[in-house]
Design an enzyme around this catalytic site. Structure first.
Site, PDB file in Angstrom:
ATOM      1  N   LYS A 142       0.841  -1.201   0.000  1.00 29.84           N
ATOM      2  CA  LYS A 142       0.000   0.000   0.000  1.00 29.84           C
ATOM      3  C   LYS A 142       0.874   1.248   0.000  1.00 29.84           C
ATOM      4  O   LYS A 142       0.667   2.172  -0.769  1.00 29.84           O
ATOM      5  CB  LYS A 142      -0.909  -0.039   1.241  1.00 29.84           C
ATOM      6  CG  LYS A 142      -1.851   1.109   1.352  1.00 29.84           C
ATOM      7  CD  LYS A 142      -2.721   0.962   2.587  1.00 29.84           C
ATOM      8  CE  LYS A 142      -3.414   2.270   2.881  1.00 29.84           C
ATOM      9  NZ  LYS A 142      -4.153   2.247   4.141  1.00 29.84           N
ATOM     10  N   GLU A 153      10.925  -4.627   3.862  1.00 34.51           N
ATOM     11  CA  GLU A 153      11.008  -6.053   3.529  1.00 34.51           C
ATOM     12  C   GLU A 153      10.542  -6.290   2.091  1.00 34.51           C
ATOM     13  O   GLU A 153      11.203  -6.971   1.305  1.00 34.51           O
ATOM     14  CB  GLU A 153      10.124  -6.881   4.475  1.00 34.51           C
ATOM     15  CG  GLU A 153      10.565  -6.877   5.921  1.00 34.51           C
ATOM     16  CD  GLU A 153       9.955  -5.724   6.727  1.00 34.51           C
ATOM     17  OE1 GLU A 153       9.624  -4.679   6.135  1.00 34.51           O
ATOM     18  OE2 GLU A 153       9.828  -5.867   7.951  1.00 34.51           O
ATOM     19  N   GLY A 213      -4.468  -1.713   5.541  1.00 34.68           N
ATOM     20  CA  GLY A 213      -3.736  -2.886   5.057  1.00 34.68           C
ATOM     21  C   GLY A 213      -4.360  -4.194   5.527  1.00 34.68           C
ATOM     22  O   GLY A 213      -4.558  -5.127   4.752  1.00 34.68           O
ATOM     23  N   ARG A 214      -4.726  -4.266   6.806  1.00 33.34           N
ATOM     24  CA  ARG A 214      -5.255  -5.536   7.353  1.00 33.34           C
ATOM     25  C   ARG A 214      -6.689  -5.794   6.934  1.00 33.34           C
ATOM     26  O   ARG A 214      -7.256  -6.832   7.268  1.00 33.34           O
ATOM     27  CB  ARG A 214      -5.087  -5.544   8.876  1.00 33.34           C
ATOM     28  CG  ARG A 214      -5.621  -4.325   9.588  1.00 33.34           C
ATOM     29  CD  ARG A 214      -5.100  -4.233  11.016  1.00 33.34           C
ATOM     30  NE  ARG A 214      -5.487  -2.983  11.678  1.00 33.34           N
ATOM     31  CZ  ARG A 214      -4.800  -1.855  11.601  1.00 33.34           C
ATOM     32  NH1 ARG A 214      -3.709  -1.791  10.867  1.00 33.34           N
ATOM     33  NH2 ARG A 214      -5.197  -0.773  12.247  1.00 33.34           N
ATOM     34  N   GLU A 239      -3.365  -5.508  15.703  1.00 33.56           N
ATOM     35  CA  GLU A 239      -2.885  -4.237  15.137  1.00 33.56           C
ATOM     36  C   GLU A 239      -4.006  -3.196  15.194  1.00 33.56           C
ATOM     37  O   GLU A 239      -3.758  -2.009  15.343  1.00 33.56           O
ATOM     38  CB  GLU A 239      -2.380  -4.422  13.691  1.00 33.56           C
ATOM     39  CG  GLU A 239      -1.516  -3.265  13.221  1.00 33.56           C
ATOM     40  CD  GLU A 239      -0.868  -3.489  11.861  1.00 33.56           C
ATOM     41  OE1 GLU A 239      -1.571  -3.387  10.838  1.00 33.56           O
ATOM     42  OE2 GLU A 239       0.352  -3.739  11.796  1.00 33.56           O
ATOM     43  N   HIS A 241      -2.247 -31.458  21.264  1.00 35.97           N
ATOM     44  CA  HIS A 241      -1.047 -32.174  21.693  1.00 35.97           C
ATOM     45  C   HIS A 241       0.098 -31.224  22.013  1.00 35.97           C
ATOM     46  O   HIS A 241       1.240 -31.654  22.135  1.00 35.97           O
ATOM     47  CB  HIS A 241      -0.634 -33.180  20.611  1.00 35.97           C
ATOM     48  CG  HIS A 241      -1.720 -34.173  20.340  1.00 35.97           C
ATOM     49  ND1 HIS A 241      -1.882 -35.314  21.097  1.00 35.97           N
ATOM     50  CD2 HIS A 241      -2.730 -34.172  19.439  1.00 35.97           C
ATOM     51  CE1 HIS A 241      -2.934 -35.990  20.647  1.00 35.97           C
ATOM     52  NE2 HIS A 241      -3.474 -35.309  19.642  1.00 35.97           N
ATOM     53  N   LYS A 296      10.552   0.457  13.088  1.00 33.01           N
ATOM     54  CA  LYS A 296      11.020   0.603  11.698  1.00 33.01           C
ATOM     55  C   LYS A 296      12.109   1.672  11.625  1.00 33.01           C
ATOM     56  O   LYS A 296      13.123   1.502  10.964  1.00 33.01           O
ATOM     57  CB  LYS A 296       9.856   1.040  10.793  1.00 33.01           C
ATOM     58  CG  LYS A 296       8.813  -0.021  10.532  1.00 33.01           C
ATOM     59  CD  LYS A 296       7.799   0.527   9.530  1.00 33.01           C
ATOM     60  CE  LYS A 296       6.580  -0.355   9.412  1.00 33.01           C
ATOM     61  NZ  LYS A 296       5.509   0.252   8.622  1.00 33.01           N
TER      62      LYS A 296
HETATM   63  O1  F6P Z   1       4.071  -2.199   9.583  1.00 30.97           O
HETATM   64  C1  F6P Z   1       2.732  -2.469   9.623  1.00 30.97           C
HETATM   65  C2  F6P Z   1       2.082  -2.314   8.272  1.00 30.97           C
HETATM   66  O2  F6P Z   1       1.984  -0.974   7.933  1.00 30.97           O
HETATM   67  C3  F6P Z   1       0.736  -2.985   8.230  1.00 30.97           C
HETATM   68  O3  F6P Z   1      -0.277  -2.212   8.713  1.00 30.97           O
HETATM   69  C4  F6P Z   1       0.615  -3.297   6.786  1.00 30.97           C
HETATM   70  O4  F6P Z   1      -0.357  -4.255   6.541  1.00 30.97           O
HETATM   71  C5  F6P Z   1       2.016  -3.763   6.461  1.00 30.97           C
HETATM   72  O5  F6P Z   1       2.847  -2.961   7.259  1.00 30.97           O
HETATM   73  C6  F6P Z   1       2.434  -3.667   5.020  1.00 30.97           C
HETATM   74  O6  F6P Z   1       2.339  -2.358   4.546  1.00 30.97           O
HETATM   75  P1  F6P Z   1       2.411  -2.020   3.014  1.00 30.97           P
HETATM   76  O7  F6P Z   1       1.267  -2.681   2.326  1.00 30.97           O
HETATM   77  O8  F6P Z   1       2.340  -0.535   2.941  1.00 30.97           O
HETATM   78  O9  F6P Z   1       3.719  -2.544   2.472  1.00 30.97           O
END
Ligand code: F6P
Length: 525
Positions: A203, A209, A263-264, A349, A380, A490
């Site tokens: 987004k 990452e 995002g979530r 979150e 288990h 971050k």
């Molecule tokens: O670091 C948390 C977050 O911002 C989440 O809310 C989000 O889903 C995820 O990182 C990934 O964000 P993006 O879609 O901007 O890469």
């Protein structure tokens, strides 16, 4: 209005004192108890009867929800008001599943036409990839798709793709989220670059990452096949069109995202693109139709029979009155393996906050801890604690009645027998004079039985959890739609990365020693 300052809450607290030591089992003496607490919805059976409450408590909670204008809060979300106040954004994942073209305005602009345009683009693109019309380098059809994304840009699509395994087509779908080189390496050994399509989902288009992994893969392509192949192998979903273009993605390969989708909550948006690629566009629409059915229910149903609201009331009851701080999610269906991970982000979150909507520190507990794993595996490993530990954990059992697998029907029967046995055992316990063999029981659980895991029923289930999260946040008076709590880590990670080269920033002694140790190690590599 703050829920915990109302008379309704005082009444709940008073009544709680009279029922808190009751046995769940004794609730069933009331002839209507089971009927009051069980519901059939769209091929899903919800059983809220094995809990430490009764009809009167449910009605008190429903009254509280009315008093604090929950209905108006729900309407504010559905109609595009800027309820994510800290970011001045609307919250409209629900608009993405609205089947008709009834306008919804965000800051004066109707967003439905943009949604329809994006849907058409997704439909045509996914159709081409699935049918083999979309060709990779050397003219070969796509066999593998890799979703590069993390958090909401990974967990939702990954969970749905596995949950709907019965609806999968021939495409192999992979998910690359972590920055650990082990994952990237392993993936590259599994795929053929000539027939793989990478979908970069971010987004913000600034997540370390995701961008690092995407960049590495791009470099490999360019090295092997030259720059011109990028358009055949990379598409992206983002709100940040310019950043995506700067990254080298062809404009026609950019799918939109909007700041009014968190995002979530984004699997319903183009960020969920791995889903129609895996199960076809028609099934993806059915997933949304299932969610829409739950949206309608949530929006209009009275709170004493409103499924997401009831689930939220239970969380408040346990978190804020009984003091049970966690809730476990145990799907007895391997296809739902990633549901606990998805719910962790969705709920924690969203509701891991300690500031109210009016920007004051909260004076009450918020944000339950969510955890879980699939059954029977979980039996288990950690069920010992659930049955005999000193902590009480309300459990959510989820299963499907009809499994498409006809070859091993007996296994499925055993699976379900185990699940029902666990909910019964937790509630009834087992009196025994030998202390270590004694089960106290009276431990609460919800059971959700899907007739079958279909796109529709899964859609309804996921919307149920989304709206549960919303209702909890409203009762706690917190903003479920920002996530400032992830920012500090971050920022510090970027500084520490620089410090690996030359120590510039100041740190506490422990952190400094860790950085130093890593620097020395990296030097000797
Ligand atoms: O670091 C948390 C977050 O911002 C989440 O809310 C989000 O889903 C995820 O990182 C990934 O964000 P993006 O879609 O901007 O890469």
């Amino acid at each position: 209005m703050k829920a915990f300052e109302t008379n309704s809450w005082q009444n709940i607290k008073t009544y709680f004192e009279t029922i808190k030591n009751n046995r769940i089992l004794s609730n069933f003496d009331h002839p209507e108890h089971l009927k009051t607490f069980t519901f059939d919805f769209n091929g899903i059976y919800f059983d809220f009867s094995k809990h430490r409450w009764d009809e009167k408590m449910l009605n008190l909670f429903a009254g509280l929800a009315d008093d604090i204008q929950t209905r108006q809060a729900i309407e504010a979300m559905f109609t595009g008001q800027l309820i994510n106040k800290t970011e001045q954004r609307a919250v409209l994942h629900t608009a993405l599943r609205q089947p008709d073209d009834q306008p919804i305005k965000v800051k004066g602009k109707n967003i439905i036409p943009e949604i329809r345009k994006a849907e058409e683009k997704i439909k045509s693109f996914t159709g081409k990839v699935i049918s083999g019309q979309w060709k990779g380098v050397n003219g070969k059809a796509i066999t593998d798709v890799v979703n590069i994304g993390i958090g909401g840009s990974d967990l939702g699509p990954k969970m749905v793709v596995k949950a709907l395994s019965d609806y999968r087509n021939h495409l192999n779908i992979h998910f690359l989220s972590n920055i650990d080189p082990f994952e990237l390496d392993r993936l590259l050994h599994k795929i053929n670059l000539e027939t793989t399509l990478f979908v970069i989902v971010s987004k913000s288009f600034s997540t370390q990452e995701t961008l690092t992994n995407a960049r590495k893969v791009q470099e490999i392509y360019i090295e092997q096949f030259g720059k011109n192949v990028i358009a055949k192998h990379f598409v992206t979903v983002s709100t940040q069109i310019d950043k995506a273009q700067d990254f080298g993605i062809a404009p026609e390969n950019i799918f939109p995202m909007w700041d009014w989708v968190g995002g979530r909550y984004s699997l319903w948006s183009p960020a969920g693109i791995a889903i129609p690629l895996a199960i076809g566009y028609g099934n993806y629409q059915k997933l949304k139709a299932g969610a829409y059915a739950m949206d309608k229910h949530f929006r209009i149903e009275a709170f004493h029979q409103n499924l997401p609201a009831i689930a939220a009331f239970l969380t408040i009851l346990y978190n804020n009155l009984y003091g049970f701080e966690t809730e476990a999610y145990i799907p007895y269906a391997d296809k739902l393996q990633y549901l606990p991970d998805f719910l962790q982000q969705l709920i924690m979150e969203s509701n891991g906050k300690s500031t109210t909507l009016s920007n004051e520190p909260v004076a009450w507990q918020t944000g339950n801890i969510v955890w879980g794993n699939i059954g029977t595996n979980a039996q288990h490993s950690f069920f010992q604690l659930l049955h005999q530990g000193t902590k009480i954990v309300p459990v959510n059992f989820i299963a499907e009645i009809n499994n498409k697998n006809t070859r091993f029907k007996e296994n499925h029967k055993m699976l379900l027998a185990n699940m029902i046995a666990q909910s019964e055992a937790l509630m009834i316990g087992d009196a025994n004079d030998i202390p270590y063999k004694h089960f106290e029981g009276n431990r609460p659980s919800t059971t959700i039985l899907l007739d079958e895991i279909t796109p529709e029923s899964l859609g309804s289930l996921l919307a149920y959890y989304e709206h549960k999260t919303f209702t909890e946040a409203w009762l706690w008076q917190i903003n479920a739609f920002d996530q400032f709590g992830v920012e500090l880590g971050k920022r510090l990670a970027n500084r520490i990365l620089e410090d690996f080269n030359s120590m510039t920033y100041s740190h506490d002694k422990s952190t400094k020693a860790l950085i130093t140790r890593l620097r020395e190690y990296k030097k000797s590599e």
